[in-house]
Motif scaffolding. Sequence first.
Motif, PDB file in Angstrom:
ATOM      1  N   SER A   1       0.873  -1.168   0.000  1.00 51.51           N
ATOM      2  CA  SER A   1       0.000   0.000   0.000  1.00 51.51           C
ATOM      3  C   SER A   1       0.907   1.214   0.000  1.00 51.51           C
ATOM      4  CB  SER A   1      -0.890  -0.013   1.242  1.00 51.51           C
ATOM      5  OG  SER A   1      -1.710   1.124   1.264  1.00 51.51           O
ATOM      6  N   ILE A   2       0.605   2.193  -0.843  1.00 55.39           N
ATOM      7  CA  ILE A   2       1.472   3.366  -0.922  1.00 55.39           C
ATOM      8  C   ILE A   2       0.736   4.602  -0.427  1.00 55.39           C
ATOM      9  CG2 ILE A   2       2.934   2.472  -2.765  1.00 55.39           C
ATOM     10  CD1 ILE A   2       1.293   4.028  -4.772  1.00 55.39           C
ATOM     11  N   ALA A   3       1.507   5.506   0.140  1.00 54.23           N
ATOM     12  CA  ALA A   3       0.947   6.779   0.594  1.00 54.23           C
ATOM     13  C   ALA A   3       1.187   7.817  -0.496  1.00 54.23           C
ATOM     14  CB  ALA A   3       1.620   7.205   1.892  1.00 54.23           C
ATOM     15  N   GLY A   4       0.249   8.699  -0.681  1.00 51.35           N
ATOM     16  CA  GLY A   4       0.409   9.752  -1.680  1.00 51.35           C
ATOM     17  C   GLY A   4      -0.108   9.349  -3.042  1.00 51.35           C
ATOM     18  N   ASP A   5       0.111  10.250  -4.001  1.00 49.55           N
ATOM     19  CA  ASP A   5      -0.424  10.052  -5.345  1.00 49.55           C
ATOM     20  C   ASP A   5       0.614   9.569  -6.350  1.00 49.55           C
ATOM     21  OD1 ASP A   5      -2.925  10.911  -4.487  1.00 49.55           O
ATOM     22  OD2 ASP A   5      -2.458  13.012  -4.891  1.00 49.55           O
TER      23      ASP A   5
ATOM     24  N   GLU B   1      -5.259  -0.454  -1.885  1.00 50.12           N
ATOM     25  CA  GLU B   1      -5.489   0.842  -1.238  1.00 50.12           C
ATOM     26  C   GLU B   1      -5.074   0.788   0.222  1.00 50.12           C
ATOM     27  OE1 GLU B   1      -9.068   3.066  -1.688  1.00 50.12           O
ATOM     28  OE2 GLU B   1      -9.369   2.266  -3.710  1.00 50.12           O
ATOM     29  N   THR B   2      -5.466  -0.270   0.894  1.00 54.89           N
ATOM     30  CA  THR B   2      -5.083  -0.475   2.288  1.00 54.89           C
ATOM     31  C   THR B   2      -4.779  -1.940   2.512  1.00 54.89           C
ATOM     32  OG1 THR B   2      -7.357  -0.826   3.003  1.00 54.89           O
ATOM     33  CG2 THR B   2      -6.519   1.414   3.173  1.00 54.89           C
TER      34      THR B   2
END
Length: 81
Positions: free
Chosen positions: A19-23, A52-53
Amino acid sequence: MVVGIAHERWGQQVAAMVSIAGDEPLDFGALTAHVRSHLAGYKMPRAIWVAETITRSPSGKPDYRWAKDYAANHIPDHRGG
């Protein structure tokens, strides 16, 4: 999160959910290089999914059942190792 998924020849293979943070899009080459610098080749994920999570149990531990179900129902975002 890393799990074992079914493989026709070997029985199971290593796979990962991230899961990645940011765009920003995930740089799979950089991720693979980073992981390869810490793990032996046979431990490298052969398939990677971007979720997403990452679902966790009420105690906060990774929910491995969720991860295996996720892998079974989605096409990997990256294959390799």
